[in-house]
Each structure stands twice: as structure tokens, then as C-alpha cells.
Write a protein that holds these residues in place. Structure first.
Motif, short mmCIF file in Angstrom:
data_model
loop_
_atom_site.label_atom_id
_atom_site.label_comp_id
_atom_site.label_asym_id
_atom_site.label_seq_id
_atom_site.Cartn_x
_atom_site.Cartn_y
_atom_site.Cartn_z
N UNK A 289 23.32 44.90 69.00
CA UNK A 289 24.58 44.76 68.26
C UNK A 289 24.71 45.93 67.28
N UNK A 290 25.59 46.87 67.60
CA UNK A 290 25.81 47.96 66.63
C UNK A 290 27.27 47.96 66.17
N UNK A 291 27.87 46.75 66.16
CA UNK A 291 29.29 46.64 65.78
C UNK A 291 29.53 47.09 64.33
N UNK A 292 28.49 46.97 63.46
CA UNK A 292 28.65 47.35 62.05
C UNK A 292 28.97 48.83 61.88
N UNK A 293 28.36 49.67 62.73
CA UNK A 293 28.58 51.11 62.55
C UNK A 293 29.23 51.79 63.76
N UNK A 294 29.71 50.99 64.69
CA UNK A 294 30.31 51.56 65.91
C UNK A 294 31.46 52.52 65.59
N UNK A 295 32.36 52.11 64.69
CA UNK A 295 33.55 52.92 64.41
C UNK A 295 33.21 54.22 63.69
N UNK A 296 32.09 54.23 62.96
CA UNK A 296 31.73 55.42 62.18
C UNK A 296 31.32 56.60 63.07
N UNK A 297 30.96 56.31 64.34
CA UNK A 297 30.57 57.41 65.23
C UNK A 297 31.67 57.77 66.24
N UNK A 298 32.70 56.93 66.32
CA UNK A 298 33.80 57.20 67.26
C UNK A 298 34.81 58.11 66.58
N UNK A 299 34.39 59.37 66.36
CA UNK A 299 35.20 60.31 65.59
C UNK A 299 35.37 61.61 66.37
N UNK A 300 36.38 62.41 66.01
CA UNK A 300 36.58 63.70 66.69
C UNK A 300 35.34 64.60 66.59
N UNK A 301 34.61 64.52 65.47
CA UNK A 301 33.40 65.36 65.29
C UNK A 301 32.34 65.04 66.35
N UNK A 302 32.34 63.79 66.81
CA UNK A 302 31.34 63.35 67.78
C UNK A 302 31.82 63.41 69.23
N UNK A 303 33.02 63.97 69.43
CA UNK A 303 33.62 63.94 70.78
C UNK A 303 32.78 64.68 71.81
N UNK A 304 32.12 65.76 71.41
CA UNK A 304 31.30 66.50 72.37
C UNK A 304 30.00 65.75 72.65
N UNK A 305 29.42 65.22 71.60
CA UNK A 305 28.14 64.51 71.76
C UNK A 305 28.32 63.24 72.60
N UNK A 306 29.34 62.47 72.30
CA UNK A 306 29.59 61.24 73.08
C UNK A 306 30.79 61.47 74.01
N UNK A 307 30.59 62.42 74.92
CA UNK A 307 31.67 62.89 75.81
C UNK A 307 32.22 61.81 76.72
N UNK A 308 31.42 60.79 77.04
CA UNK A 308 31.88 59.74 77.96
C UNK A 308 32.44 58.53 77.22
N UNK A 309 32.33 58.56 75.90
CA UNK A 309 32.90 57.48 75.10
C UNK A 309 31.86 56.62 74.39
N UNK A 310 32.37 55.82 73.44
CA UNK A 310 31.53 54.89 72.66
C UNK A 310 31.91 53.48 73.08
N UNK A 311 30.91 52.63 73.43
CA UNK A 311 31.24 51.26 73.88
C UNK A 311 32.09 50.52 72.84
N UNK A 312 33.04 49.75 73.35
CA UNK A 312 33.90 48.98 72.45
C UNK A 312 33.16 47.72 71.96
N UNK A 313 33.65 47.17 70.86
CA UNK A 313 33.02 45.95 70.33
C UNK A 313 33.58 44.74 71.09
N UNK A 314 32.72 43.96 71.78
CA UNK A 314 33.22 42.80 72.53
C UNK A 314 33.55 41.65 71.58
N UNK A 315 34.43 40.77 72.03
CA UNK A 315 34.79 39.62 71.19
C UNK A 315 33.59 38.67 71.03
N UNK A 316 32.83 38.52 72.13
CA UNK A 316 31.63 37.67 72.09
C UNK A 316 30.42 38.52 72.48
N UNK A 317 29.25 37.95 72.35
CA UNK A 317 27.99 38.60 72.78
C UNK A 317 27.85 40.03 72.27
#
Length: 271
Positions: free
Chosen positions: A106-134
């Protein structure tokens, strides 16, 4: 905890017949350093500098002790503690990367902090979204895998333990990462391991080998039928014999085609 057989297979295949000199080896989720120590032993302790990061202070201390025992004290200051994904403390490019990252967390606490334009090259395929459950099932290995690809030098090689589902996913981040590896011709091959090779998880795992210099055939090995089952506490575990370890290593390095065990494919065929 990475079994010794997995660490040995990774180190032998990654180094192959090369004799690397003055290389940087790195694990972004190092734990106590089983993979790093096996790799260092294969390359030769005088020919490398070790870099690692792990969220656990206790694990980092164990790794420091491992370095002292193996005459690698010159690398102690590169063993750092912290969250590699939110605060990467080793921005330099690495020659060899090994990793058995956490799969789900569970990294929902800091998920949004890495989904930034600065990280676009590093996470080129995307950052997993936060699921409603689990939320505890968020695929953090996808972030580690992208981080590893981004951390490789121009001639770098890596070996990463991934859930076998990564190899077959038909959509999403997994597929985008695979497409990136194939489009950029930086895949050496995959070894699918027997179930229960890790006593602590029932997840089937594969070892993904990345090699920026491999522009030729890709090796795919199905080792899922190897090994013998033993009980370890309440869990069942699969143990590979020395001969089976050697079979996997030699087949991969020689790029051999063996019935019901291995195939050689071109990048176009993988596509």
C-alpha cells in the motif's frame, strides 16, 4: 528473503563470460544484500563499487556488515536507508543492477507525490492508480522495475525478480514496460521459476534479464517443472539441485534451444 539458488543463477547469467573492471553494482531494494554479495563474488571484489538503498535500517546495517566481511569496506558509505521511489539517493547510472523488489504494497499515502512531470522519464509507463479496495495489493514492483531501467548505464545489465503475471499481462503498466524493453532492444531473456521457490510467497515468479547491448536473440526459459518440493515449517518450498541451477545458467549463456525447456526468439517475434 532471496533463496541462494536464485541469487546464484542471477549472478552467473548477468556476468556470463565477461570480466568486468571498475563497475558500479546496485540494488534499489537491497535487504541484507544476498543478490549484491553473489554478484560481487562473481565479478571479483576488487573490480567494483557497491551501491544500495533499502527502507529498513536493520537490513542496511546487515548489508554493511556483509561488506566488511567481504573486504568491500570502501563501499560502506554507499549503503543508504530510505524510500528509493520517493527519494532516490543514487542518481548515478549503474553497470549492473540486481533486485528482488516487494511485489505488492500500500503506497497510497505517497502515490500522488511521484506522479509528476519531473518523474515522467523515470516512470515512463505510468504510476499505478490507487484502488478503491485492497490498497495493500498496489503493484509497487512496477515502480521498481521502471526505476531500474532508468538507472542503467548505456551498456548496463539488470536482473529483476518479478511476478510471472508481469510476463503475460495483456494491458496496463506491465505491458507498457515490456513494450519499452522490446522497442529499445534491451531484453536478454526471461527465466520462469518453479512455484514456491520462495517459501514465504505462493506467487509464481520469473527472473527478467535486461541487457542494453543485446540486439540479437532473446532467451526464454521455462524452468517451472524443475526442483523438488520440501516442507519448511507450514510452507512448501521448491529446491533446485546444483545440476538444475547449472542447466538454467548454461542454457541461458549459450543461448541454447532445448525441447520443452528453452526457446530463442527475435525481437520481431516477441513483438
Amino acid at each position: 528473503y532471496t533463496p541462494h539458488s536464485v541469487a546464484k543463477i542471477i549472478a552467473r547469467i548477468l556476468v556470463g563470460d565477461d570480466h568486468p573492471q571498475s563497475v558500479k553494482i546496485y540494488d534499489p531494494s537491497a535487504g541484507s544484500g544476498t543478490l549484491l554479495m553473489n554478484l560481487a563474488s562473481q565479478i571479483g571484489y576488487d573490480n567494483l563499487t557497491v551501491y544500495s538503498q533499502d527502507i529498513s535500517q536493520k537490513s542496511s546495517n546487515l548489508l554493511r556488515m556483509n561488506l566488511i566481511l567481504n573486504n568491500l569496506t570502501h563501499s560502506i558509505h554507499n549503503i543508504v536507508q530510505g524510500n528509493t521511489i520517493t527519494n532516490n539517493r543514487h542518481p548515478e547510472k549503474m553497470d549492473y543492477i540486481v533486485s528482488n523488489p516487494p511485489f505488492k504494497l500500500d503506497f497510497s499515502d505517497w502515490r500522488d507525490s511521484i506522479d509528476t512531470p519531473e518523474n515522467a522519464q523515470r516512470f515512463f509507463a505510468g504510476v499505478p492508480k490507487i484502488p478503491a479496495k485492497s490498497k495493500d495489493k498496489m503493484a509497487i514492483y512496477q515502480l521498481f522495475l521502471q526505476h531500474i531501467i532508468d538507472s542503467l548505464s548505456e551498456t548496463g545489465k539488470a536482473a529483476v525478480v518479478v511476478p510471472t503475471g508481469f510476463i503475460t499481462a495483456q494491458s496496463g503498466i506491465d505491458k507498457k514496460i515490456r513494450k519499452h524493453l522490446v522497442d529499445n532492444r534491451m531484453l536478454a531473456g526471461v527465466v520462469s521459476m518453479p512455484s514456491n521457490i520462495f517459501a514465504t510467497t505462493g506467487t509464481n515468479v520469473s527472473i527478467l534479464f535486461i541487457d542494453k547491448e543485446n540486439k540479437g536473440d532473446v532467451v526464454l526459459i521455462d524452468a517451472s517443472n524443475l526442483g523438488r518440493k520440501v516442507k519448511e515449517g507450514k510452507n512448501q518450498k521448491t529446491i533446485l539441485t546444483k545440476e538444475e541451477e547449472t542447466q538454467i545458467i548454461e542454457t541461458f549463456i549459450a543461448k541454447e534451444k532445448v525441447d520443452d525447456f528453452s526457446v530463442l526468439v527475435t525481437y520481431d517475434e516477441v513483438k
